[in-house]
Design an enzyme around this catalytic site. Structure first.
Site, PDB file in Angstrom:
ATOM      1  N   LYS A   1       0.838  -1.184   0.000  1.00  0.00           N
ATOM      2  CA  LYS A   1       0.000   0.000   0.000  1.00  0.00           C
ATOM      3  C   LYS A   1       0.875   1.237   0.000  1.00  0.00           C
ATOM      4  O   LYS A   1       1.874   1.319   0.715  1.00  0.00           O
ATOM      5  CB  LYS A   1      -0.910  -0.009   1.236  1.00  0.00           C
ATOM      6  CG  LYS A   1      -1.874   1.174   1.297  1.00  0.00           C
ATOM      7  CD  LYS A   1      -2.610   1.195   2.621  1.00  0.00           C
ATOM      8  CE  LYS A   1      -3.416   2.482   2.760  1.00  0.00           C
ATOM      9  NZ  LYS A   1      -4.012   2.629   4.099  1.00  0.00           N
ATOM     10  N   LEU A   2       0.503   2.235  -0.797  1.00  0.00           N
ATOM     11  CA  LEU A   2       1.360   3.389  -1.005  1.00  0.00           C
ATOM     12  C   LEU A   2       1.667   4.123   0.293  1.00  0.00           C
ATOM     13  O   LEU A   2       2.768   4.634   0.477  1.00  0.00           O
ATOM     14  CB  LEU A   2       0.707   4.344  -2.007  1.00  0.00           C
ATOM     15  CG  LEU A   2       1.647   5.292  -2.752  1.00  0.00           C
ATOM     16  CD1 LEU A   2       2.683   4.515  -3.540  1.00  0.00           C
ATOM     17  CD2 LEU A   2       0.867   6.213  -3.670  1.00  0.00           C
ATOM     18  N   SER A   3       0.706   4.180   1.222  1.00  0.00           N
ATOM     19  CA  SER A   3       0.940   4.906   2.469  1.00  0.00           C
ATOM     20  C   SER A   3       2.029   4.272   3.310  1.00  0.00           C
ATOM     21  O   SER A   3       2.599   4.921   4.185  1.00  0.00           O
ATOM     22  CB  SER A   3      -0.354   4.979   3.276  1.00  0.00           C
ATOM     23  OG  SER A   3      -0.770   3.690   3.670  1.00  0.00           O
ATOM     24  N   LYS A   4       2.328   2.998   3.078  1.00  0.00           N
ATOM     25  CA  LYS A   4       3.358   2.305   3.836  1.00  0.00           C
ATOM     26  C   LYS A   4       4.649   2.154   3.032  1.00  0.00           C
ATOM     27  O   LYS A   4       5.545   1.411   3.405  1.00  0.00           O
ATOM     28  CB  LYS A   4       2.854   0.923   4.269  1.00  0.00           C
ATOM     29  CG  LYS A   4       1.593   0.976   5.122  1.00  0.00           C
ATOM     30  CD  LYS A   4       1.172  -0.399   5.557  1.00  0.00           C
ATOM     31  CE  LYS A   4      -0.115  -0.350   6.368  1.00  0.00           C
ATOM     32  NZ  LYS A   4      -0.002   0.461   7.583  1.00  0.00           N
ATOM     33  N   SER A   5       4.723   2.873   1.918  1.00  0.00           N
ATOM     34  CA  SER A   5       5.832   2.694   0.993  1.00  0.00           C
ATOM     35  C   SER A   5       6.714   3.929   0.940  1.00  0.00           C
ATOM     36  O   SER A   5       6.257   5.062   1.123  1.00  0.00           O
ATOM     37  CB  SER A   5       5.271   2.401  -0.410  1.00  0.00           C
ATOM     38  OG  SER A   5       6.267   2.522  -1.397  1.00  0.00           O
TER      39      SER A   5
END
Length: 306
Positions: free
Chosen positions: A231-235
């Site tokens: 997920k982008l928020s965790k990347s």
């Protein structure tokens, strides 16, 4: 029409946590929730979920609101901050404790390791000065609901998550309780958010039932992932949204929501795009998942820097 049967007027919301600037995935959720609300002829609200101070970034909430405004996404009514609503959460918790639906738990994570963290009865007799408060989940508890994007969802909460936390041992409110209380208090009839929260929805419906609150309609949007499928928020690839070319970014988000292309010729402002999108939006076209090609770096450059 995407609307809870318990309500006559639709009301949606976007509820970011102030942990950093908005990225492409969070802006997709903002636009999607706005489109569902406007398509239903309803209002769209913004709530800042600032209940976890260790994770908050100073100034992030202001940056997020400024980004929404740059894309023409203006909430109806005042922005609500969860940090000002502790009394509402405490009142709900006391109701659950008084009816025996919630209880103090002195178990540590280590004590629950043998059950995979699933609490079905306290496993320690040693009392802690800072117990958590959990919801007492009945044996055989099955929650079934219809998601507007993913269809029928069923979950055995007692087996899948067990007695879940309402207030943490550090005194912070758990997301599940706060979001249920706030959605009811704000008259939210439709919850449109990322598919990573699909698993949380049965717990929230159970809490709504325990508190005698209405259950909104739900739609869980596809996630924007990085090249490694995270997920982008965790990347590390979660760059802030660029606001210098809002029409191009909105067109990309519109495509990710599975919608047919809009004619951009003649559009000068985000408001021009949103007016056309509101009329053309087809909820049934929203995909469950985005193909890997859609999330590839060359396709996200329209929203985030390379």
């Amino acid at each position: 029409m995407f609307m809870s049967p318990d309500h006559t007027h639709a009301c949606g919301r976007f509820a970011p946590s102030p942990t950093g600037p908005l990225h492409a995935g969070s802006l997709l959720t903002a636009l999607g929730s706005w489109l569902f609300a406007r398509h239903s002829g309803g209002q769209w609200r913004v709530r800042i979920e600032d209940l976890d101070p260790p994770r908050e970034v100073p100034g992030a909430a202001r940056m997020q609101l400024d980004t929404l405004a740059a894309f023409g996404l203006h909430p109806d009514g005042e922005v609500v901050y969860q940090s000002s609503r502790h009394a509402l959460y405490q009142a709900a918790l006391e109701r659950l404790l008084a009816t025996g639906q919630a209880f103090e738990c002195h178990c540590s994570r280590r004590a629950l390791a043998a059950t995979g963290g699933i609490h079905r009865g306290c496993v320690t007799t040693q009392r802690r000065p800072d117990p958590a408060i959990r919801l007492r989940v009945p044996d055989g508890c099955m929650i079934v609901f219809e998601d507007a994007v993913h269809g029928r969802i069923a979950q055995r909460i007692d087996q899948h998550v067990g007695d879940f936390v309402l207030r943490r041992s550090d005194g912070l409110w758990a997301y599940q309780l706060a979001v249920v209380v706030d959605d009811a208090a704000q008259g939210i009839t439709q919850v449109v958010r990322g598919a990573d929260l699909l698993d949380s929805t049965p717990r929230q419906i159970l809490l709504q039932q325990a508190l005698g609150l209405p259950t909104p309609a739900y739609a869980h949007l596809p996630l924007v992932l990085d090249a490694n499928g995270r997920k982008l928020s965790k990347s590390d690839a979660a760059h802030p949204v660029e606001t210098h070319a809002p029409l191009r970014a909105l067109a990309r988000l519109w495509q990710w929501l599975g919608q047919p292309p809009l004619a951009l010729a003649g559009m000068r402002t985000p408001q021009d795009f949103l007016r056309a999108a509101r009329e053309a939006f087809q909820p049934a076209r929203v995909p469950r998942w985005l193909p890997a090609s859609a999330c590839a770096p060359h396709n996200t450059n329209a929203i985030t820097p390379a």
